[in-house]
Design a protein around this motif. Sequence first.
Motif, PDB file in Angstrom:
ATOM      1  N   GLN A 388       0.826  -1.206   0.000  1.00 53.86           N
ATOM      2  CA  GLN A 388       0.000   0.000   0.000  1.00 53.86           C
ATOM      3  C   GLN A 388       0.865   1.262   0.000  1.00 53.86           C
ATOM      4  O   GLN A 388       0.535   2.266  -0.652  1.00 53.86           O
ATOM      5  CB  GLN A 388      -0.930   0.002   1.220  1.00 53.86           C
ATOM      6  CG  GLN A 388      -1.980  -1.103   1.202  1.00 53.86           C
ATOM      7  CD  GLN A 388      -2.993  -0.956   0.080  1.00 53.86           C
ATOM      8  OE1 GLN A 388      -3.151   0.114  -0.499  1.00 53.86           O
ATOM      9  NE2 GLN A 388      -3.681  -2.046  -0.240  1.00 53.86           N
ATOM     10  N   ALA A 389       1.988   1.217   0.722  1.00 50.75           N
ATOM     11  CA  ALA A 389       2.891   2.371   0.768  1.00 50.75           C
ATOM     12  C   ALA A 389       3.503   2.649  -0.602  1.00 50.75           C
ATOM     13  O   ALA A 389       3.622   3.804  -1.022  1.00 50.75           O
ATOM     14  CB  ALA A 389       3.990   2.128   1.798  1.00 50.75           C
ATOM     15  N   ILE A 390       3.886   1.583  -1.313  1.00 51.33           N
ATOM     16  CA  ILE A 390       4.460   1.749  -2.654  1.00 51.33           C
ATOM     17  C   ILE A 390       3.414   2.325  -3.608  1.00 51.33           C
ATOM     18  O   ILE A 390       3.699   3.252  -4.373  1.00 51.33           O
ATOM     19  CB  ILE A 390       5.003   0.402  -3.184  1.00 51.33           C
ATOM     20  CG1 ILE A 390       6.183  -0.066  -2.336  1.00 51.33           C
ATOM     21  CG2 ILE A 390       5.433   0.544  -4.648  1.00 51.33           C
ATOM     22  CD1 ILE A 390       6.641  -1.483  -2.642  1.00 51.33           C
ATOM     23  N   CYS A 391       2.200   1.773  -3.538  1.00 50.58           N
ATOM     24  CA  CYS A 391       1.128   2.283  -4.421  1.00 50.58           C
ATOM     25  C   CYS A 391       0.831   3.741  -4.122  1.00 50.58           C
ATOM     26  O   CYS A 391       0.656   4.561  -5.049  1.00 50.58           O
ATOM     27  CB  CYS A 391      -0.145   1.449  -4.252  1.00 50.58           C
ATOM     28  SG  CYS A 391       0.006  -0.241  -4.882  1.00 50.58           S
ATOM     29  N   GLY A 392       0.794   4.084  -2.845  1.00 46.01           N
ATOM     30  CA  GLY A 392       0.540   5.476  -2.470  1.00 46.01           C
ATOM     31  C   GLY A 392       1.653   6.392  -2.933  1.00 46.01           C
ATOM     32  O   GLY A 392       1.400   7.521  -3.395  1.00 46.01           O
ATOM     33  N   TRP A 393       2.882   5.916  -2.848  1.00 43.60           N
ATOM     34  CA  TRP A 393       4.034   6.709  -3.289  1.00 43.60           C
ATOM     35  C   TRP A 393       3.967   6.945  -4.790  1.00 43.60           C
ATOM     36  O   TRP A 393       4.195   8.064  -5.267  1.00 43.60           O
ATOM     37  CB  TRP A 393       5.318   5.992  -2.912  1.00 43.60           C
ATOM     38  CG  TRP A 393       6.570   6.678  -3.355  1.00 43.60           C
ATOM     39  CD1 TRP A 393       7.300   6.441  -4.485  1.00 43.60           C
ATOM     40  CD2 TRP A 393       7.246   7.742  -2.674  1.00 43.60           C
ATOM     41  NE1 TRP A 393       8.372   7.274  -4.560  1.00 43.60           N
ATOM     42  CE2 TRP A 393       8.371   8.098  -3.465  1.00 43.60           C
ATOM     43  CE3 TRP A 393       7.006   8.433  -1.502  1.00 43.60           C
ATOM     44  CZ2 TRP A 393       9.266   9.102  -3.096  1.00 43.60           C
ATOM     45  CZ3 TRP A 393       7.905   9.447  -1.129  1.00 43.60           C
ATOM     46  CH2 TRP A 393       8.992   9.775  -1.912  1.00 43.60           C
ATOM     47  N   CYS A 394       3.644   5.896  -5.538  1.00 38.70           N
ATOM     48  CA  CYS A 394       3.561   6.016  -7.001  1.00 38.70           C
ATOM     49  C   CYS A 394       2.439   6.967  -7.414  1.00 38.70           C
ATOM     50  O   CYS A 394       2.599   7.758  -8.363  1.00 38.70           O
ATOM     51  CB  CYS A 394       3.347   4.643  -7.638  1.00 38.70           C
ATOM     52  SG  CYS A 394       4.799   3.547  -7.512  1.00 38.70           S
ATOM     53  N   LYS A 395       1.295   6.914  -6.729  1.00 38.79           N
ATOM     54  CA  LYS A 395       0.194   7.825  -7.054  1.00 38.79           C
ATOM     55  C   LYS A 395       0.585   9.267  -6.784  1.00 38.79           C
ATOM     56  O   LYS A 395       0.222  10.182  -7.523  1.00 38.79           O
ATOM     57  CB  LYS A 395      -1.041   7.447  -6.235  1.00 38.79           C
ATOM     58  CG  LYS A 395      -1.722   6.170  -6.687  1.00 38.79           C
ATOM     59  CD  LYS A 395      -2.932   5.863  -5.820  1.00 38.79           C
ATOM     60  CE  LYS A 395      -3.593   4.562  -6.279  1.00 38.79           C
ATOM     61  NZ  LYS A 395      -4.750   4.199  -5.400  1.00 38.79           N
ATOM     62  N   GLY A 396       1.333   9.467  -5.713  1.00 42.65           N
ATOM     63  CA  GLY A 396       1.781  10.809  -5.372  1.00 42.65           C
ATOM     64  C   GLY A 396       2.770  11.376  -6.355  1.00 42.65           C
ATOM     65  O   GLY A 396       2.988  12.577  -6.405  1.00 42.65           O
TER      66      GLY A 396
END
Length: 398
Positions: A388-396
């Motif tokens: 989830q942290a990686i996905c959130g980072w990529c979206k940001g």
Amino acid sequence: MSKLSKIFEWRKFSMPLVGVVFHVLKLLPFRKKDLWVFGCWTGKKYDDNAKFLFEHVNKNHPEIRCVWLTRNPAVVKRVNALGYEAYMWNSFKGIAVALRCGVAIMTNGLEDFGLFPLVGGAEIVSLWHGVGGFKKIYNENYHGFKLKLKKTVDLFFNWVYRDLSLATSEYTAERTMEQFGVRRESIVITGQPRNDLFYEKMDKSSLISNMDMSLYSKVVLYMPTYRVSPNTHRDTVKDILQELSSSSDFLQFLKRENILFLVKLHPLTKFKMDVEDTHFQVLADKNVKSVQHLLMAADCLVTDYSSCCVDFALLKRPIVFFVPDEEDYLSYSSLNDAYARVVKDKAFTAQELICNIAAGSQKVTDQLNDLFEDRSITGTCYSENMYQAICGWCKGKK
């Protein structure tokens, strides 16, 4: 020259060219955020945090294409046999995947993806190979002008460069900032994916191959840090083991209490050791599925300056620190403040080791968890936290 020395020699020699290639690749316009590559231990193994996150994402998030990159043909066969995708990093498919991936997940450094890592421009995620612990690493060992010079060089290229870093607590996040010169906002407190294994129910007999642990009342695991003293030019661990295995008091204690004393040496250790006593056994790598499986099999951990104690503390079992060479070790190696804060009751002799194992105290275990395990992640799935942290980072980053 040791394998570790060869790695660092390659880093120094190749850095200018590798750095240029890495930055030029950032210009590639076609990286895919749903293509993630994984690697560990300079491409030699299928193990550690990367392995556990790789399998979690494969099983639970099929929308992500996960590919393991390696330089070991045996790893390709092993990963493929599990039903997952893996390639040699210098193969056509391996190169193509590295050039197109949007996320690159490492444990040791950019060498996890090849001697010329082709992942420049992807989001580089560092899971590391042991978050926490006591040893000072990287920038922690530099001061003044040398630190400024290192940070300047790192601006051009750094073999442990990362966009996103894993932490397990605010303390480890602070350490990561100091060690690698990264910003707090690029660090996520998720826990280590490899420790999800601790919450699975497993038959103890399945954790270590070719060994019947049911014959013993207790399993004590000894995992020492690799070290060769520059003062004595001797392998300190070898000397410690020879002394322990020849101590009649220690061997009698193991037999009397029906304890299996298992020794797992560091991968860099060169010597081999056979002990005739069935209560004192040195494990070969082929007997160990993973370090995490080994930790799960132990009722008590004996270690010294290793970060394995941070992982083992999550099992809430006794930990004993055995440091007969502490004075010598501190003369050539630096430890951070966590060592002084946590490691107070320690054994220096075989007799003290016997007493501490017999005591079975969990005081140190509780102290380690207070320092290294954030309450917000206790009992959660570390792999899912990281996903989830990686996905959130990529979206940001869009």
